[in-house]
Design an enzyme around this catalytic site. Structure first.
Site, PDB file in Angstrom:
ATOM      1  N   HIS A  94      40.335  -5.343  39.290  1.00  0.00           N
ATOM      2  CA  HIS A  94      38.888  -5.405  39.059  1.00  0.00           C
ATOM      3  C   HIS A  94      38.114  -4.197  39.604  1.00  0.00           C
ATOM      4  O   HIS A  94      37.534  -3.429  38.843  1.00  0.00           O
ATOM      5  CB  HIS A  94      38.312  -6.671  39.712  1.00  0.00           C
ATOM      6  CG  HIS A  94      38.994  -7.940  39.349  1.00  0.00           C
ATOM      7  ND1 HIS A  94      38.854  -8.566  38.110  1.00  0.00           N
ATOM      8  CD2 HIS A  94      39.846  -8.728  40.060  1.00  0.00           C
ATOM      9  CE1 HIS A  94      39.577  -9.669  38.085  1.00  0.00           C
ATOM     10  NE2 HIS A  94      40.195  -9.799  39.257  1.00  0.00           N
TER      11      HIS A  94
HETATM   12  O1  RIB Z   1      36.272 -11.677  40.734  1.00  0.00           O
HETATM   13  C1  RIB Z   1      36.859 -10.490  41.195  1.00  0.00           C
HETATM   14  C2  RIB Z   1      36.093  -9.934  42.351  1.00  0.00           C
HETATM   15  O2  RIB Z   1      36.117 -10.871  43.432  1.00  0.00           O
HETATM   16  C3  RIB Z   1      36.720  -8.643  42.918  1.00  0.00           C
HETATM   17  O3  RIB Z   1      35.711  -7.830  43.448  1.00  0.00           O
HETATM   18  C4  RIB Z   1      37.602  -9.148  44.016  1.00  0.00           C
HETATM   19  O4  RIB Z   1      37.800  -8.174  45.050  1.00  0.00           O
HETATM   20  C5  RIB Z   1      36.770 -10.286  44.546  1.00  0.00           C
HETATM   21  O5  RIB Z   1      35.800  -9.742  45.438  1.00  0.00           O
END
Ligand code: RIB
Ligand code: CA
Length: 311
Positions: free
Chosen positions: A241
């Site tokens: 992500h």
């Molecule tokens: O949903 C994904 C996000 O939530 C990313 O930033 C991961 O690190 C968590 O913080």
């Protein structure tokens, strides 16, 4: 001209890779890291942020601790995804660089007021508590922010912590609501695109093949991080992500999106934290965000691997 950024973060293995990418890229100047409670409690996210800076050989980066709980709710964490330390996978030495004395929110406000208006970009990789608190305490900073690029939300991809909400928004929906109504130039990097940035075995092998402490540590992070999502989604790899945020700043042409209206559900228990994205323009609500929907995944991993190799 290198772009000045503040990275607000809740490390988290994917946050770690995003930070390493930023530190390896001459297009970006990291003014500081501001830790927020999210994946794991604040005491761990600030410690992990310092460990990542030291892994990159960047003890010069100021790291600040910020808010330890959402604006109006109890903290929800994600040890089930990131492990109890938040950075399970590699064995990294305890940090020796100091945590800065000041509060992260004050650092965000002071930096935005000290730097010329419109020259500092915020990269938000966790719940938006620090950013929203800064906006509440100093409303004047909203127009001074060059842009905020945030990992959060979901529309076509639906939720990952509830059926309708993505984790960063879900943890602090009130903070997200403040940010999305702030008038700042917002680029939202939702699950719609990050779920197309899958760390396959081949891509992890490319990190490991760098043979450097950073390359090996990143491979160990992604090996750990992906076990949960591969089990859950049954895919060929876990979505990476947060590095999509820093990659967007370095190579925006790898990404495509659409300027739309995005609003945050803050009332309903059933859909709390949902990013209600008007992708098809069926309302007359103002377009307040560039909502990223797709990326060139091979190009993204090629850039990421090459840059990590520089550390
Ligand atoms: O949903 C994904 C996000 O939530 C990313 O930033 C991961 O690190 C968590 O913080
Ligand atoms: Ca994160």
């Amino acid at each position: 001209m290198a772009r000045k950024i503040i990275i607000d973060t809740d490390p988290g293995q994917d946050d770690a890779v995003a930070i390493l990418l930023a530190l390896a890229s001459p297009e970006l100047v990291v003014l500081g890291l501001t830790a927020v409670a999210g994946n794991v409690p604040l005491a761990l996210t600030e410690k992990n942020a310092r460990m990542i800076c030291e892994l990159a050989g960047r003890r010069d980066i100021p790291v600040f601790a910020g808010c330890d709980a959402p604006l109006a709710r109890r903290l929800v964490t994600a040890e089930h995804v990131h492990g109890k330390t938040g950075l399970d996978g590699p064995v990294l030495p305890e940090p020796t660089m100091p945590l800065q004395d000041g509060h992260a929110v004050d650092f965000i406000i002071d930096t935005l007021r000290a730097e010329p208006s419109g020259t500092v970009t915020l990269c938000a990789l966790g719940p938006l508590t620090n950013i929203a608190t800064a906006l509440q305490r100093a409303p004047d900073i909203a127009e001074r922010v060059q842009q905020i690029v945030l990992m959060g939300g979901a529309y076509f991809e639906v939720g990952n912590i509830t059926p309708t909400a993505e984790f960063n928004i879900y943890v602090d929906p009130e903070a997200a609501d403040i940010v999305f109504k702030s008038g700042m130039d917002i680029v939202a990097v939702p699950l719609d695109v990050t779920h197309k940035a899958l760390v396959t075995a081949q891509r992890t092998a490319a990190f490991r093949a760098l043979g450097t402490p950073v390359g090996i540590a990143v491979a160990e992070m992604t090996d750990f991080f992906e076990r949960f999502d591969k089990e859950k989604y049954g895919g060929e790899g876990a979505p990476l992500h947060d590095p999509c945020v820093t990659a967007y700043l370095i190579a925006p042409d790898l990404f495509t999106g659409r300027r739309i209206n995005v609003e945050i559900e803050t009332m309903s228990d059933l859909t709390l934290g949902m990013t209600v994205a008007d992708w098809w323009g069926v309302t007359d609500r103002p377009e307040n965000a560039l909502f990223i929907g797709d990326l060139d995944a091979d190009g993204f991993f090629k850039l990421l691997t090459e840059r990590l190799g520089r550390l």
